[in-house]
Write an enzyme that holds these catalytic residues in place. Structure first.
Site, PDB file in Angstrom:
ATOM      1  N   ASP A  67      -9.436 -36.342 -41.815  1.00  0.00           N
ATOM      2  CA  ASP A  67     -10.209 -37.372 -42.499  1.00  0.00           C
ATOM      3  C   ASP A  67     -10.235 -37.188 -44.021  1.00  0.00           C
ATOM      4  O   ASP A  67      -9.766 -36.167 -44.540  1.00  0.00           O
ATOM      5  CB  ASP A  67     -11.647 -37.405 -41.945  1.00  0.00           C
ATOM      6  N   ASP A 136     -24.806 -33.955 -35.950  1.00  0.00           N
ATOM      7  CA  ASP A 136     -25.098 -35.069 -35.036  1.00  0.00           C
ATOM      8  C   ASP A 136     -24.024 -35.204 -33.941  1.00  0.00           C
ATOM      9  O   ASP A 136     -23.950 -36.203 -33.241  1.00  0.00           O
ATOM     10  CB  ASP A 136     -25.256 -36.389 -35.810  1.00  0.00           C
ATOM     11  N   HIS A 138     -20.685 -35.254 -34.346  1.00  0.00           N
ATOM     12  CA  HIS A 138     -19.439 -35.965 -34.646  1.00  0.00           C
ATOM     13  C   HIS A 138     -18.256 -35.014 -34.777  1.00  0.00           C
ATOM     14  O   HIS A 138     -18.408 -33.850 -35.143  1.00  0.00           O
ATOM     15  CB  HIS A 138     -19.569 -36.847 -35.898  1.00  0.00           C
ATOM     16  N   GLU A 143     -18.713 -40.862 -36.185  1.00  0.00           N
ATOM     17  CA  GLU A 143     -20.161 -40.764 -36.086  1.00  0.00           C
ATOM     18  C   GLU A 143     -20.644 -41.289 -34.730  1.00  0.00           C
ATOM     19  O   GLU A 143     -19.903 -41.992 -34.036  1.00  0.00           O
ATOM     20  CB  GLU A 143     -20.787 -41.596 -37.211  1.00  0.00           C
TER      21      GLU A 143
HETATM   22  C1  GLP Z   1     -17.662 -33.188 -42.037  1.00  0.00           C
HETATM   23  C2  GLP Z   1     -16.228 -33.283 -41.537  1.00  0.00           C
HETATM   24  C3  GLP Z   1     -16.095 -32.751 -40.131  1.00  0.00           C
HETATM   25  C4  GLP Z   1     -16.754 -31.386 -40.029  1.00  0.00           C
HETATM   26  C5  GLP Z   1     -18.215 -31.501 -40.374  1.00  0.00           C
HETATM   27  C6  GLP Z   1     -18.972 -30.189 -40.242  1.00  0.00           C
HETATM   28  O1  GLP Z   1     -18.459 -34.218 -41.606  1.00  0.00           O
HETATM   29  N1  GLP Z   1     -15.741 -34.621 -41.565  1.00  0.00           N
HETATM   30  O2  GLP Z   1     -14.707 -32.669 -39.796  1.00  0.00           O
HETATM   31  O3  GLP Z   1     -16.595 -30.881 -38.738  1.00  0.00           O
HETATM   32  O4  GLP Z   1     -18.298 -31.953 -41.723  1.00  0.00           O
HETATM   33  O5  GLP Z   1     -18.834 -29.436 -41.403  1.00  0.00           O
HETATM   34  P1  GLP Z   1     -19.243 -27.913 -41.557  1.00  0.00           P
HETATM   35  O6  GLP Z   1     -18.147 -27.143 -40.923  1.00  0.00           O
HETATM   36  O7  GLP Z   1     -19.286 -27.692 -43.047  1.00  0.00           O
HETATM   37  O8  GLP Z   1     -20.542 -27.761 -40.897  1.00  0.00           O
END
Ligand code: GLP
Length: 261
Positions: A67, A136, A138, A143
């Site tokens: 993404d 949440d 995702h 989402e």
């Molecule tokens: C973002 C990314 C996700 C990732 C999430 C959690 O929303 N788009 O791919 O898994 O953050 O991030 P973190 O690993 O910093 O908790």
């Protein structure tokens, strides 16, 4: 779905790196699906070490990232392009022409998303997809409410995600509202899924993803439908799992690799 609970974040990172390295060693032109966020940083660090010290070779590897924020150019220090360059690509030998990260600044998102999907197919599909998980539930930027059949597209971020990710920006107002993301359906087509999570703030999401119903309310629950998904978590992220003892029992009694291959 295989759930593996590790004592530390470091051990999650090393175990995930071992899976990625095995994929690349068995198939030098492997296609890797990569993720951003703080969770996979230890995995990238370990892969960089393996590249430097053990000669892990990425020279025929192709990568696709999950993404990108809409509106951020690759040189923006919070763009996922920038994150990947800084934390992985500039330290290993993936040829730049083999690197794919969704564009946050294309003039035609619909066409770009179709191209991205086609490109994954042209490269033979993703061999192993690394995933984090949002608080949440995702995966990528799918989402709650995202179709479990969704493809690469633009997605409006949830308020919770904007709040979670505000720590990386100067203020909450600076966090983009839209992202371009692989869909849940796109992710499910990878041969193998590797979801990493650590810390108590991921416990509820992991509980819902692993033991909750398969539901758009937690898009990570779609991993239950995949024949080869591995959930690598630490003790804190495992706190809500009702069948935790059983997962630990399975790992403790796992037949040794030499006799099972
Ligand atoms: C973002 C990314 C996700 C990732 C999430 C959690 O929303 N788009 O791919 O898994 O953050 O991030 P973190 O690993 O910093 O908790």
């Amino acid at each position: 779905m295989e759930v593996i609970i590790y004592p530390t974040y470091d051990e999650i990172s090393k175990a995930a790196a071992a899976v990625v390295a095995e994929t690349v060693n068995n198939k030098p032109n492997a296609v890797l699906g990569l993720a951003t966020g703080s969770t996979p940083l230890g995995l990238y660090k370990e892969l960089i070490r393996m590249h430097r010290e053990e000669g892990l070779d990425f020279s025929h590897v192709t990568t696709f990232n999950l993404d990108e924020y809409v509106g951020l150019s690759p040189d923006h220090d919070q763009s996922y392009h920038y994150f990947m360059d800084e934390n992985f690509f500039k330290h290993v030998n993936v040829p730049p022409e083999n690197v794919h990260v969704p564009s946050g600044t294309t003039q035609n998102y619909r066409a770009f998303c179709e191209w991205y999907e086609d490109r994954i197919d042209e490269c033979g599909g993703i061999d192993v997809q690394v995933l984090g998980i949002g608080s949440d539930g995702h995966i990528a930027f799918n989402e709650p409410g995202s179709s479990l059949g969704s493809r690469t597209r633009i997605k409006t971020l949830a308020k919770q995600t904007i709040e979670d990710n505000a720590r990386f920006f100067e203020s909450k107002e600076d966090v983009p509202i839209y992202a371009i993301t692989m869909g849940v359906g796109t992710i499910l087509e990878a041969d193998k899924l590797l979801l990493l999570a650590n810390g108590a703030n991921k416990a509820a999401a992991i509980g819902a993803a692993v033991e909750g119903p398969v539901s758009v309310a937690c898009t990570a629950s779609a991993l239950q439908l995949h024949p080869d998904s591995v959930i690598m978590i630490d003790q804190k992220a495992a706190e809500n799992l009702k069948m935790r003892e059983y997962y630990e029992w399975i790992q403790a009694n796992k037949p040794g690799a030499p006799n099972t291959s």
